[in-house]
Scaffold this motif. Structure first.
Motif, mmCIF file in Angstrom:
data_model
loop_
_atom_site.group_PDB
_atom_site.id
_atom_site.type_symbol
_atom_site.label_atom_id
_atom_site.label_comp_id
_atom_site.label_asym_id
_atom_site.label_seq_id
_atom_site.Cartn_x
_atom_site.Cartn_y
_atom_site.Cartn_z
ATOM 1 N N ASP A 113 -9.224 -4.620 5.134
ATOM 2 C CA ASP A 113 -8.592 -3.877 6.230
ATOM 3 C C ASP A 113 -7.836 -2.644 5.729
ATOM 4 O OD1 ASP A 113 -9.557 -5.728 8.031
ATOM 5 O OD2 ASP A 113 -7.704 -6.878 8.121
ATOM 6 N N LEU A 114 -7.165 -2.786 4.588
ATOM 7 C CA LEU A 114 -6.264 -1.740 4.106
ATOM 8 C C LEU A 114 -6.927 -0.688 3.222
ATOM 9 C CD1 LEU A 114 -3.116 -3.874 3.154
ATOM 10 C CD2 LEU A 114 -3.335 -2.332 5.105
ATOM 11 N N ALA A 115 -8.007 -1.070 2.533
ATOM 12 C CA ALA A 115 -8.498 -0.166 1.480
ATOM 13 C C ALA A 115 -9.979 0.169 1.545
ATOM 14 C CB ALA A 115 -8.189 -0.777 0.102
ATOM 15 N N LYS A 149 0.844 -1.191 0.000
ATOM 16 C CA LYS A 149 0.000 0.000 0.000
ATOM 17 C C LYS A 149 0.880 1.242 0.000
ATOM 18 C CE LYS A 149 -3.675 2.411 2.523
ATOM 19 N NZ LYS A 149 -4.628 2.345 3.661
ATOM 20 N N LYS A 158 -7.549 -8.917 3.858
ATOM 21 C CA LYS A 158 -6.477 -7.939 4.000
ATOM 22 C C LYS A 158 -6.791 -6.659 3.228
ATOM 23 C CE LYS A 158 -3.435 -8.313 6.071
ATOM 24 N NZ LYS A 158 -3.130 -7.819 7.443
ATOM 25 N N VAL A 173 2.806 -5.948 3.025
ATOM 26 C CA VAL A 173 2.148 -7.039 3.739
ATOM 27 C C VAL A 173 2.923 -8.338 3.506
ATOM 28 C CG1 VAL A 173 0.013 -8.392 3.898
ATOM 29 C CG2 VAL A 173 -0.097 -5.923 3.484
ATOM 30 N N ILE A 175 3.423 0.470 2.839
ATOM 31 C CA ILE A 175 3.152 -0.581 3.816
ATOM 32 C C ILE A 175 3.175 -1.896 3.059
ATOM 33 C CG2 ILE A 175 1.492 -1.525 5.467
ATOM 34 C CD1 ILE A 175 0.333 1.350 5.668
#
Length: 323
Positions: free
Chosen positions: A196-198, A161, A193, A176, A174
């Protein structure tokens, strides 16, 4: 199988076009598999080609004396090339197999522990060859092996990210840890995932209206469709991971080698239903269909477009891109 030409004829590039012969000084699986795929595709209709390993090349000519390959490495090279015939029933997870059969409502779910993994796989037509030398089919390893990366290198998802954008600030990111496991496990973990991130809730206040409008940055169903298709249509002979880059304005999914060349780019950009003449992993698609993860009727891109439209997101699908 006996070669049509002698090794000396190949080394001297006799009786055959030079562009149909490649010399490889050593074993480099990625490089050699690319050459194998190129010869197998035979885009120029030349009848394939020949690859000679252990031959140094200089200006297109084989260097003498020929280096050759150490005899004690031949078995290891062969194992690296064929891989799957060396898979054993112990590589199949009884738990993953049973969970899949339960999820799909199969009566075989209760038979795994009683009859054993081998008998159940055989009944599911996931073994090939004679009884004394059964081989496990690729799709069984993809679906029911805890570590299929042993047989399909780089069968994983790498996510990174860029909070400020890869162009604006490429040093801020970031990363992963690589997501691995069976295909269903990778799909589920990857979607979680990305969520959570986007995926964020967006609340818009409308002038002269009491109610606000709530949407999400990305609709989950569209994300899931893209991730599923990445593994459904992946070329497992390419030793490259599925890479997902999350930018402030888009999510970029890079899946080597991309959509089959029989599908025109124009059809992809329009986002309409199209029919490919070739499915890379039809049997894998059948298993994913059983889990209700895909339709298998060329509906992937239209489904993504519909989910984006319902969410009020920008309608734009390009090869390797979600935006």
């Amino acid at each position: 199988m006996q070669l049509e030409l002698s090794i000396e004829s190949l080394l001297n590039k006799e009786k055959i076009e030079s562009n149909r012969i490649e010399f490889k000084e050593g074993w480099n699986s990625d490089d050699i598999y690319r050459s194998i795929c190129a010869f197998a595709n035979d885009f120029d209709s030349q009848g394939g080609g020949y690859i000679l390993i252990g031959v140094e090349e200089k200006n297109g000519v084989a260097v003498r004396p020929v280096l050759g390959v150490e005899e004690n490495t031949i078995d290891a090279l062969h194992k690296d090339m064929v891989g799957n015939p060396h898979a054993k029933l112990e590589d199949i997870s009884e738990i993953l197999l049973t969970e899949h059969l339960k999820a799909t409502g199969s009566k075989l779910a209760n038979q795994v522990r009683i009859r054993g993994v081998g008998e159940v796989l055989d009944e599911m037509q996931l073994l090939s060859g004679p009884p004394e030398m059964h081989r496990i089919r690729n799709v069984a390893l993809m679906m029911f092996c805890e570590d299929p990366g042993k047989f399909f290198p780089y069968m994983q998802v790498d996510i990174v990210k860029f909070p400020e954008g890869s162009i604006r600030n490429p040093n801020s990111f970031i990363e992963v840890p690589s997501i691995k496991g069976s295909v269903p496990q990778i799909i589920r973990r990857t979607c979680e995932k990305i969520q959570d991130l986007a995926i964020e809730n967006i609340v818009d206040k409308i002038p002269n209206q009491m109610e606000s409008v709530t949407s999400t940055s990305y609709p989950y169903n569209a994300i899931e469709e893209v991730v599923v298709n990445a593994f459904y249509h992946r070329d497992y002979t390419k030793h490259e991971p599925v890479t997902i880059e999350i930018e402030p304005e888009c999510i970029r999914v890079i899946n080597c080698p991309g959509i089959d060349r029989s599908v025109p780019d124009a059809a992809i950009k329009e986002g309409k239903r199209f029919r490919s003449r070739y499915y890379r992993n039809r049997r894998l698609g059948e298993f994913l269909h059983e889990l209700e993860l895909c339709e298998g009727h060329c509906t992937g891109i239209p489904t993504i477009q519909e989910e984006l439209e319902k969410n009020g997101s920008e309608l734009k699908i390009l090869p390797f891109w979600i935006k």
